[in-house]
Scaffold this active site. Structure first.
Site, PDB file in Angstrom:
ATOM      1  N   ASP A  65      -6.965  -4.542  -5.403  1.00 47.07           N
ATOM      2  CA  ASP A  65      -6.637  -3.201  -4.909  1.00 47.07           C
ATOM      3  C   ASP A  65      -5.251  -2.734  -5.372  1.00 47.07           C
ATOM      4  O   ASP A  65      -4.972  -1.540  -5.494  1.00 47.07           O
ATOM      5  CB  ASP A  65      -6.642  -3.157  -3.372  1.00 47.07           C
ATOM      6  CG  ASP A  65      -7.701  -4.023  -2.711  1.00 47.07           C
ATOM      7  OD1 ASP A  65      -8.104  -5.029  -3.307  1.00 47.07           O
ATOM      8  OD2 ASP A  65      -8.102  -3.701  -1.590  1.00 47.07           O
ATOM      9  N   ASP A  86       0.786  -1.233   0.000  1.00 41.85           N
ATOM     10  CA  ASP A  86       0.000   0.000   0.000  1.00 41.85           C
ATOM     11  C   ASP A  86       0.818   1.283   0.000  1.00 41.85           C
ATOM     12  O   ASP A  86       0.246   2.372  -0.017  1.00 41.85           O
ATOM     13  CB  ASP A  86      -0.958  -0.004   1.196  1.00 41.85           C
ATOM     14  CG  ASP A  86      -2.059  -1.033   1.016  1.00 41.85           C
ATOM     15  OD1 ASP A  86      -2.638  -1.072  -0.082  1.00 41.85           O
ATOM     16  OD2 ASP A  86      -2.330  -1.789   1.955  1.00 41.85           O
TER      17      ASP A  86
END
Ligand code: GLY
Length: 403
Positions: A181, A117
Site C-alpha cells: 500500500d 498513510d
C-alpha cells in the site's frame, strides 16, 4: 446548510432513483448517469454531516450506521478528496466549497509521523485541491512530505509503514514492516520535489519503489502484502500478510495498490521498469483463474471459499483508475477497454447503491480486513474515492483532455 443543496435534494432524489447504469446504455450516458447518481448520494452524505453541526468524516457503515473517523485515521483524506472529484465532475462550485471545508478540517495531519498513510491523507485531499488551483495548499503538501520522509530507513532504502510498538502490529515479530500500500504514498514525495526543487523527496520515493519492486513481487508478478526489513542490515526478515488470506496468497487490494503505485512512479520518473511492473501486475490479475467474469475481484485471489467469498469493489475501483492512466502510456485501447469493463460492472446495480441506501456511499461490496474481522462486504470511502477518480479520468479521456 446550503440552500441549493436542500432545495435541489428532492429533485435529485427523484432523478437518481434509477441512476445506476444498465449494461445497454450508451457510452456517454454511462458518465452522465454515474455523475447524477454520485451527486444524489454525496448530497445526502453532506446533508447528514451539515445537519449534525459538526465536521465529520464518513468512512463506512457499521451496525447500520455511518461510521465517522477522526483526522488521524488512514482514510481521512478520501471523503475530502471525493468532494474535489465531485467538483471536477460537475463543475458545480458547491462541491468546491465542501472540498475546501473538509480538506482544511484535516490540516494538522501534515505533522503526522506515526504511520506512513500521511501520503494518502494529504495527497487525496490537499493534493487534489492544489491540482485544482488552491495554491495555499502547497505548504501543507511540503510539510506532509517532510513528515513522511521521517519514516525513511536508509539502511533498507524504504519508508517504514507501521510502527511495531503498539496494537496488533506489536504481536507479529516485525522490525520494519513495509506494505505494498505504501507505493501510494510516493506521489506526495514526487510532488514535494516538484514544488520545492529539493530532490531528496524524489530520491526517497525512487529508492522505496526500487526496493518494493525487488522484494515485494513474486515470479508470477503477484505481490506480498508485508515485507519486514532488518533495521540493522536492511535484509528481508519476513514476507508476510496482514490483510490477505495467507502469507503466500494474493490479497486483492494489495495487487491494486501495486498496479496504481507503479503507474504513478512511471509517470514521475519515466523508468520503463515501473511501467512494466504495473503492466505485469495487471496481467497477473486478468489471467488469474479466480478473476471473476464481472471483473470485481474476490478479496483475495486465493481465498479458500471462492466463489462464495466476498468481493472487494475497492480493489476494482483502484485498478480501473490506474488503468485509465496506464492507457495514456502504451497499448491505450487495451487498458482503456479493461478500465471501461470494470467501471461498467461497478456502475451496475450489482455494485452501485440505490440513492439513499448504503449509508449514502456510492459503491457496495468492499472489504476492509477479513483477518481482523472488520469491514466485510461494506461500503468504503476509498472505494468511492477511486471510483470517482476513475470516472473523472474516463470523462477526460473521452473528451481528449489531460487525464
Ligand atoms: N491501506 C490499507 C488498506 O488498503 O486496507
Amino acid at each position: 446548510m446550503n440552500r441549493s443543496i436542500i432545495s435541489s435534494g428532492f429533485i435529485a432524489l427523484l432523478l437518481s432513483v434509477f441512476a445506476c447504469s444498465n449494461p445497454q446504455e450508451k457510452k456517454s450516458d454511462f458518465i452522465e448517469t454515474n455523475i447524477r447518481n454520485a451527486v444524489a448520494q454525496e448530497k445526502l452524505q453532506v446533508e447528514a454531516i451539515e445537519n449534525s453541526g459538526k465536521i465529520l468524516n464518513p468512512r463506512t457503515v457499521e451496525s447500520g450506521n455511518v461510521k465517522y473517523v477522526n483526522r488521524e485515521d488512514w482514510t481521512s483524506g478520501f471523503f475530502p478528496g471525493s468532494m474535489w472529484y465531485m467538483y471536477e465532475l460537475t463543475g458545480d462550485s458547491i462541491w468546491r466549497t465542501y472540498a475546501r471545508k473538509y480538506t482544511e478540517a484535516i490540516d494538522s495531519v501534515k505533522y503526522l509521523t506515526w504511520h506512513h498513510d500521511v501520503g494518502f491523507m494529504v495527497e487525496c485531499s490537499f493534493g487534489n485541491g492544489l491540482r485544482l488551483g488552491e495554491q495555499a495548499y502547497k505548504d501543507v503538501v511540503i510539510e506532509a512530505a517532510k513528515s513522511l520522509s521521517t519514516r525513511f530507513r536508509p539502511v533498507a532504502g524504504i519508508i517504514q509503514s507501521w510502527n511495531v510498538n503498539h496494537g496488533w502490529m506489536s504481536t507479529r515479530g516485525w522490525e520494519c514492516p513495509v506494505i505494498i500500500d505504501n507505493m501510494m504514498n510516493l506521489e506526495l514525495l514526487f510532488n514535494a520535489t516538484r514544488l520545492t526543487g529539493d530532490s531528496s523527496y524524489y530520491k526517497i520515493a525512487v529508492q522505496h519503489a526500487d526496493n518494493t519492486l525487488k522484494n515485494h513481487y513474486r515470479p508470477d508478478n503477484s505481490c506480498y502484502h508485508v515485507i519486514d526489513y532488518s533495521l540493522t542490515d536492511g535484509s528481508v526478515r519476513n514476507k508476510h500478510t496482514a490483510q490477505g488470506f495467507a502469507h503466500e496468497s494474493s490479497w486483492a487490494r494489495g495487487q491494486a495498490w501495486g498496479i496504481y503505485g507503479f503507474t504513478v512512479c512511471y509517470r514521475e520518473t519515466r523508468n520503463p521498469q515501473y511501467l512494466q511492473q504495473a503492466q505485469k501486475a495487471f496481467d497477473f490479475v486478468i489471467n488469474h483463474k479466480n478473476f471473476p467474469t464481472d471483473f470485481v475481484p474476490y478479496w483475495d485471489f486465493d481465498a479458500p471459499g471462492i466463489p462464495s467469498e466476498p468481493r472487494d469493489a475497492s480493489a476494482a475501483a483502484i485498478i480501473a483508475s490506474a488503468l485509465y492512466e496506464l492507457s495514456t502510456y502504451e497499448n491505450g485501447d487495451f487498458y482503456k477497454s479493461w478500465a471501461d469493463k470494470i467501471m461498467t460492472s461497478l456502475g451496475s446495480p450489482a455494485y452501485c447503491a440505490k440513492t439513499g441506501e448504503n449509508g449514502n456511499f456510492i459503491l457496495m461490496h468492499s472489504v476492509g480486513s477479513i483477518p481482523h474481522g472488520v469491514e466485510i462486504d461494506v461500503p468504503l470511502n476509498y472505494a468511492d474515492y477511486y471510483f470517482l477518480e476513475a470516472l473523472t479520468r474516463k470523462m477526460k479521456l473521452e473528451k481528449k483532455s489531460e487525464v
